[in-house]
Design an enzyme around this catalytic site. Structure first.
Site, PDB file in Angstrom:
ATOM      1  N   LYS A  53      82.663  89.783  -5.415  1.00 12.32           N
ATOM      2  CA  LYS A  53      84.047  90.285  -5.446  1.00 12.32           C
ATOM      3  C   LYS A  53      84.948  89.377  -4.614  1.00 12.32           C
ATOM      4  O   LYS A  53      86.051  89.035  -5.036  1.00 12.32           O
ATOM      5  CB  LYS A  53      84.099  91.731  -4.935  1.00 12.32           C
ATOM      6  CG  LYS A  53      83.624  92.724  -5.979  1.00 12.32           C
ATOM      7  CD  LYS A  53      83.362  94.097  -5.416  1.00 12.32           C
ATOM      8  CE  LYS A  53      82.657  94.951  -6.463  1.00 12.32           C
ATOM      9  NZ  LYS A  53      82.084  96.191  -5.934  1.00 12.32           N
ATOM     10  N   GLN A  97      81.975 100.255  -1.117  1.00 11.41           N
ATOM     11  CA  GLN A  97      80.845  99.829  -1.949  1.00 11.41           C
ATOM     12  C   GLN A  97      79.767 100.920  -1.980  1.00 11.41           C
ATOM     13  O   GLN A  97      79.316 101.384  -0.935  1.00 11.41           O
ATOM     14  CB  GLN A  97      80.262  98.518  -1.397  1.00 11.41           C
ATOM     15  CG  GLN A  97      79.130  97.945  -2.213  1.00 11.41           C
ATOM     16  CD  GLN A  97      79.552  97.519  -3.620  1.00 11.41           C
ATOM     17  OE1 GLN A  97      80.572  96.865  -3.798  1.00 11.41           O
ATOM     18  NE2 GLN A  97      78.770  97.900  -4.613  1.00 11.41           N
ATOM     19  N   ASP A 120      89.123 101.504  -7.505  1.00  9.80           N
ATOM     20  CA  ASP A 120      87.949 101.826  -8.321  1.00  9.80           C
ATOM     21  C   ASP A 120      88.283 102.898  -9.360  1.00  9.80           C
ATOM     22  O   ASP A 120      87.536 103.106 -10.309  1.00  9.80           O
ATOM     23  CB  ASP A 120      86.814 102.354  -7.423  1.00  9.80           C
ATOM     24  CG  ASP A 120      85.737 101.304  -7.181  1.00  9.80           C
ATOM     25  OD1 ASP A 120      85.622 100.375  -8.008  1.00  9.80           O
ATOM     26  OD2 ASP A 120      85.015 101.428  -6.175  1.00  9.80           O
TER      27      ASP A 120
END
Ligand code: NDP
Length: 304
Positions: A53, A97, A120
């Site tokens: 990322k 995460q 997200d």
């Protein structure tokens, strides 16, 4: 022989759009979008994802801010970090995460992120906006899958779509997005009776299960489009021999390297029946990161 839907190539196209968007902001005198990534513990797969990322952020000019916490971090400390990032006007997107180490409540963490920074797309406010068909930050994987299908001109109106898997991250939002595009959608899961027959009805089959090679060639309707979201590692040779019967090279790699990545669909078999298939790796995986960075740009632009 089916067409391979190249996720990497489409991810590059999506990333180029983001890069231009970032450039546009800089040209207006605005700062680069900033994505804060919170990594708790030392799960090796999570470390790889976070590194990927950061590398993708660097490519498109997004500032990546990493926050690493020890595996035994108390929930209150994680809450405090999320509160701090929510309040920081220099942060546009926040990603925690997953999976979190045992003892930490991931739902509580995800629900604490400000919906405006929830890149997200997992916060109930954003999931609710999706349910209502309103704009919001939408989950990256299904959004990117929809973008891939649109790019390849896959018509969705009126088709029978089957989504295998009902997670909040992939299956459910994917089904809602397909419904929004007027597909007739069936969501199948571990309790679905006669899964093979349900899958065989699909003009579009999306597999998001996490079971290597679950979907056999005989489960696929001839000419169907198949999107394989699953990412699995197979190490067992006997299992590999079964799953990769139509993919001898994959079986060779398994034998040579002791393991190999594959999806939920038996790719070699699907290639013989379907009209188009996403590979694993190189299919949905790269698209997800591109979707995340698109969301980060959207989140930054919403604040202007
Ligand atoms: P979850 O484990 O949250 O959900 C899996 C779903 O599959 C559940 O709904 C479960 O049903 C269903 N399922 C499990 N076993 C079977 C079975 N034998 N038959 C039918 N249905 C079954 O997974 P995620 O949605 O988070 O992820 C799915 C896969 O996608 C994983 O391999 C994951 O690694 C991958 N993934 C890939 C991404 C990418 O970027 N390419 C991003 C996110 C995920 P039930 O609800 O009944 O238990």
């Amino acid at each position: 022989m089916a067409t391979i839907l190249d996720g990497k190539a489409h991810a590059d196209r999506m990333l180029e759009v983001v890069r231009q968007g970032v450039e546009g902001r800089l040209a207006q005198g605005l700062r680069a979008p900033a994505l804060a990534v919170v990594l708790v513990g030392d799960d090796p797969a999570s470390q790889v994802y976070v590194r990927n990322k950061s590398a993708a952020c660097a490519k498109v000019g997004i500032t990546s801010l990493e926050h690493k916490l020890a595996a035994d971090t108390p929930q209150a400390d994680l809450d405090a970090l999320i509160d701090q990032l929510n309040a920081d006007s220099g942060v546009d997107g926040i990603l925690v995460q997953l999976p979190l180490p045992q003892g930490l409540d991931s739902k509580r963490a995800l629900h604490r992120i400000s919906p405006a920074k929830d890149v997200d797309g997992f916060h109930p406010v954003n999931q609710g906006l999706l349910l209502e068909g309103l704009p919001g930050l939408r989950p990256c994987t299904p959004t990117a899958c929809m973008s891939l299908l649109a790019h390849h001109g896959v018509a969705l109106k009126g088709i029978r779509a089957v989504v295998l898997g009902r997670s909040e991250i992939v299956g459910k939002p994917m089904a809602l997005m397909l419904l929004e595009q007027h597909a007739t959608v069936t969501i199948a899961h571990s309790r679905t009776k006669d899964l093979a027959a349900v899958c065989r009805e699909a003009d579009l089959l999306v597999a998001a299960v996490g079971r290597p090679g679950l979907v056999e060639g005989s489960w696929i309707k001839p000419g169907a489009v198949v999107v394989d979201v699953g990412i699995n590692r197979v190490e067992d040779e006997a299992q590999g021999a079964l799953i990769f019967a139509a993919e001898p090279k994959k079986l060779e790699t398994l034998r040579a390297k002791g393991g190999v990545l594959c999806g939920d669909v038996r790719f070699g078999e699907a290639m013989e029946v379907a009209s188009a298939v996403t590979p694993v790796p190189g299919g949905v995986g790269p698209l997800t990161i591109a979707g995340l960075l698109s969301n980060t740009l959207v989140a930054a632009n919403q604040k202007v």
